[in-house]
Structures are given as C-alpha cells and as structure tokens.
Scaffold this active site. Structure first.
Site, PDB file in Angstrom:
ATOM      1  N   GLU A  36       2.764 -56.807  18.774  1.00 39.36           N
ATOM      2  CA  GLU A  36       3.256 -57.880  17.787  1.00 39.36           C
ATOM      3  C   GLU A  36       3.139 -59.278  18.403  1.00 39.36           C
ATOM      4  OE1 GLU A  36       6.847 -56.219  15.911  1.00 39.36           O
ATOM      5  OE2 GLU A  36       5.798 -55.024  14.769  1.00 39.36           O
ATOM      6  N   GLU A  51       1.992 -48.379  14.082  1.00 39.15           N
ATOM      7  CA  GLU A  51       3.506 -48.092  14.105  1.00 39.15           C
ATOM      8  C   GLU A  51       4.221 -48.151  12.681  1.00 39.15           C
ATOM      9  OE1 GLU A  51       5.704 -50.859  17.095  1.00 39.15           O
ATOM     10  OE2 GLU A  51       7.171 -50.908  15.576  1.00 39.15           O
TER      11      GLU A  51
END
Length: 527
Positions: free
Chosen positions: A251, A356
């Site tokens: 991220e 995820e």
C-alpha cells in the site's frame, strides 16, 4: 433430479460422506453460527469425486449449513422447467487460476503457536489439507507489519548501512513464521506459492526516518532497498522456504498521504518506475531468483491506473520486469471492478492477484471481531466472485488467524479473521468467512480455467452471483451465491440440465463431469 442432503443446518450427519466430520456448532447473537475446534475434534470436509453426469453439491448458508453435501444428476435437456437458468459454455475460456490462501503474519503465527500441538495440527489441516480448504497460496510480510507486537524491519542497526552487513532474520521469523510455513508446506499436497511484501524498510532508508507517516525512500538507498529483498529471498530459501512472488511495497499510497499509523513507505509513480527499471528488476532478474514473480501496486483498485498504466507510460521498459499487479479489498464496495480492466485490456499478458482482505476495519464497523457474522462472509463471497469474473487469478485473505480481540497489532489496527484462536480454552473458532473462502479454494485448483456463464432470468427475479471453471481434473465447478430467499434454478450445459434448489442467503458449489468436458480435456482445448 435426485437431490438429498442434510435436512437441518444445525446437526445430524445426514448423507455426509463417512470421511466428513460435521461442524461443532456454537450459536452466537449474530446472524449465523460458528464451528468450534479443540484438541480432539474439528470439522472436516472431503471433496467427493463426481462420476459421469453425477453432481456433487456443497452448501453453506446464513441459516447454519456448513459445506452440507447433497447430490444431483444431469438429465437430458428436453425443455426447461424453470424460468431462470444458467447456461455454461466450457468452450469459451478466460484466465487461469493461480490459487487461494491467507497470510502468515507475526500475529497469525504467534496465535497458532499459542495452542497445544494437537490444535496447531488441526488449524494447519483446516486450511491446507485435503480434509480442509486446500489453500495453495500464502502471503508473508518481509520484516514487521502492523500485525506484529512492535515495529521493526531487518537490519535496523547499524544505521546507514548501505551494504546491509547485519541482515538477519528476526526472532519472529525463526520462532513463529518459518515453523508455521514449514508445517503448512508439509501438509499441502500441492506447491504452496508464497507472496512476500515489505511494509517498511529500516527507518534510516526513509526521508521520514520512522516506520509510519509521510516518507519516501532516499535516493542513495534505491539499490540497498533492492538488495534488501534479495537478501530476504536468500534467507528464506536457506530456511527451506522458496518465495514465488514479490510485491514492490505494501500500500504505497499510505506513505504518500500519511493514511495509516503503522509501517509504510510512500512512492511516487516516477520513483517507483525508476527503482524497478534501474534497481529492483535487474537485481532480481540477474540473481538465482530470476523466476520470482514481480507485482506492482499492492494497493486499492482505485490506484491501479496510477501504479501500472502511468508507470508503463513513463518507463515502458518496466514491462520486462513486471509480471503482474497486486490489489487489495478495502475500497471495493466503492470502486467499480472496471478499474481492473486498466490492466487486463491494455496488457492481458500481465496477471492481477488479490493479495489482502479482511473485515472489521472499515469505517462504521464497530466490532473488530464479530463472531458468526454472515454479512462479512457475504462480502467476501461477492468480492471473490466479482474479482474472478474480472479475470483475477487468485484471492489471498489476510491473517490466517487472530486472537479474540483481533490481534496482536502494535498499532491497535485490529481486524477480524476467518479463524479466531482462543488460547485460554485451547480452541479455535471457524467464522462464516472460513467457509466462504473454502467454497472457492477447495474446488478450484491451480490451473483451472474460468469459462463462460450466461444467465437467463425474468426481470422480477432475485439477483444471483456466479462463476464457473473447467478444472485440470476434468470437471466443471460452479460457485453460486443466492442473495435472498430460497429459489430453484436450472443449470444447462449443451444438452444436459440440472435442476437445483438454492437455500436462502447461501453459497453453493457444484462439481460435475460430462462427456463434453472430458472431450475438451482430451483435445487439450482448456490448456
């Protein structure tokens, strides 16, 4: 059609295979039930091999069914006796599946290690054995993440050590993650493909000189950060654990906008592209780990055009290093899956992998862990179906297991998980999300090809979500979610028909074999 099965969702063996063990039900104040495993008992489900025209049906539902098994038979298609039917076309094929799985974080491996040896074995079997979900993928943090007991990276000291002279695995690797992964590898009948990801390098490599907050990688450490990944590959390989894929940073948008209070590293797309082309790509490709898959992004759907298309536009040569794109789950309810076509339509040779997902972390969710939540299972199912229908090659859940609080997590960023471990009572609890994952992972093996499904319905009928595959073992597998009251549909394939009753608020996986499918396999059409 012959259709028989367990008539009551909360008990009885019904017509379960003698090798199956039913859910040990515990009721909850929530929408559905959980299944409890202890050192002496845990539910199990065996995939039954279908014979010609016999259909094996597995159902899990809000009412309490958990992989309840029943049977049907494909009949000659004379006329459809249902106004609604799904037409399966195995000659029209799309992406090839890589797999499904979860993450071995510090938190997951510590929770696993906190219970008795017998229960540890049952937890691994529940996910990776032929009696369990048959996961074949893992994700592993490189160093620490928020799901650790403290913030750390490898080679934190000495500072400014550009040659990483003190790069060693952490105690968390040696005591927890590596032992858990090796137990997983020993249980799985197929190769477990592991995706590894860095949340943050040592703070001395970063402009912010801290694990969290605004940050960039210092220019003088671009090669050091590439070497950091190579040394990780070497250390894990020496431990007997080969890594299948690397992502370029978890991220990265978090470190650009300071979106989190835990480990992160920010990038701009130009910095990322330069690093891949000049450092990361050549370092991996010129090493003994040259076949490791490299994935960019590892962020939300919304960012895919930025992390992939703009990167390729800026540095087209990045394509020779990048194998695919990793994507996360958390904004999917707000962002159209059409964003995924930024990759699949411009560069169909590059894969997309969901790396995820978890529940209990979004705004408005007051409970980190919500035992028995069918709504959270539903969110998983619908997202997996949507992703698969947009050509994703797999779907990896986040923590394999967490404690009753949803941790440990050093940043208090607690979350829910498919398995919740209660070390005090030496038991673990299988959430509805566990069974949601299994309806895909257990029946859609690596190498399966998605095939076309066309839905015919009246405009007044309830919505169904569905996907179908032709598997390497010569069968058709379809997964169907019925979002509402019970209904009966028909499934057709060429000149055959199955009439199927779908429970209300349920996910159903069916598997069958026909002469047409076997002919396709023999001709190699699905290769």
């Amino acid at each position: 059609m012959e259709h028989r099965g367990n008539s009551h969702p909360f008990g009885g063996l019904g017509v379960l295979d003698l090798l199956d063990r039913p859910c040990a039900v515990r009721t909850t104040p929530r929408e559905s039930v959980v299944c409890v495993c202890n050192a002496t008992y845990c539910d199990e489900i065996r995939r039954e091999i279908p014979t010609k025209d016999k259909v094996i049906i597995y159902t899990s539902s809000k009412s309490g069914f958990r992989f309840t098994k029943s049977y049907g038979k494909l009949q000659a298609l004379d006329s459809l006796d249902s106004s609604r039917f799904l037409e399966i076309d195995p000659t029209t094929k799309y992406q090839t599946i890589e797999g499904f799985g979860g993450a071995v974080t510090d938190a997951a491996s510590m929770n696993w290690k906190s219970v008795s040896d017998n229960l540890q074995e049952k937890l691994i079997n529940s996910y990776f054995s032929e009696d369990g979900l048959q996961y074949n993928m893992l994700r592993v943090p490189i160093g620490g993440s928020d799901f650790s007991t403290h913030a750390y990276a490898y080679n934190d000291l000495p500072e400014d050590d550009a040659f990483l002279t003190n790069f060693t695995l952490a105690p968390e690797d040696i005591m927890y993650k590596v032992p858990m992964i090796k137990r997983i590898m020993a249980v799985s009948r197929t190769a477990v493909h592991i995706v590894a990801t860095t949340w943050s390098p040592p703070p001395w490599m970063k402009t912010g000189r801290s694990f969290a907050g605004f940050s960039r990688l210092k220019q003088e450490y671009f090669q050091t950060y590439a070497d950091y990944h190579l040394k990780f590959l070497q250390k894990y390989n020496e431990s007997g654990i080969p890594i299948w894929g690397l992502t370029t940073t978890n991220e990265p948008i978090n470190g650009v906008f300071n979106l989190t209070t835990f480990n992160s590293l920010g990038w701009t797309v130009t910095e990322m592209a330069d690093w891949i082309v000049n450092n990361f790509g050549p370092t991996i490709r010129n090493s003994s780990f040259k076949d490791v898959k490299i994935m960019v992004g590892d962020d939300q759907r919304l960012t895919i055009p930025y992390w992939f298309n703009e990167m390729v536009s800026y540095r087209p040569e990045s394509l020779k290093y990048v194998d695919g794109v990793a994507v996360h789950y958390y904004t999917d309810m707000f962002v159209s899956p059409v964003k995924l076509e930024a990759v699949t339509k411009t560069h169909p040779e590059k894969f997309i992998l969901a790396t995820e997902a978890c529940e209990g972390v979004n705004a408005g969710q007051k409970n980190f862990v919500l035992l028995g939540s069918w709504e959270r299972a539903r969110s998983y199912i619908l997202d997996i179906l949507e992703d698969l229908n947009y050509n994703l090659v797999g779907w990896i859940d986040w923590n394999l297991c967490l404690d009753p609080r949803g941790g440990p997590n050093w940043a208090s960023n607690f979350a829910d998980a498919a398995i919740i471990v209660d070390k005090t009572n030496d038991e673990f609890i299988k959430q509805p999300m566990f069974y949601a994952m299994g309806h895909f992972s257990k029946f859609i093996p690596r190498g399966s090809r998605r095939i076309k499904v066309k839905e015919h319905k009246s405009i007044f009928e309830l919505s169904l979500s569905h996907v179908a595959f032709i598997t390497p073992r010569g069968t058709i597998v379809a997964v169907i979610y019925n979002d509402g009251r019970s209904q009966t549909i028909s499934i057709t394939i060429k000149n055959r028909q199955l009439k199927l009753k779908l429970e209300g608020d349920s996910v159903t996986t069916i598997e069958f074999q026909t002469d047409e499918v076997m002919t396709l396999q023999t001709k190699g059409i699905d290769k």
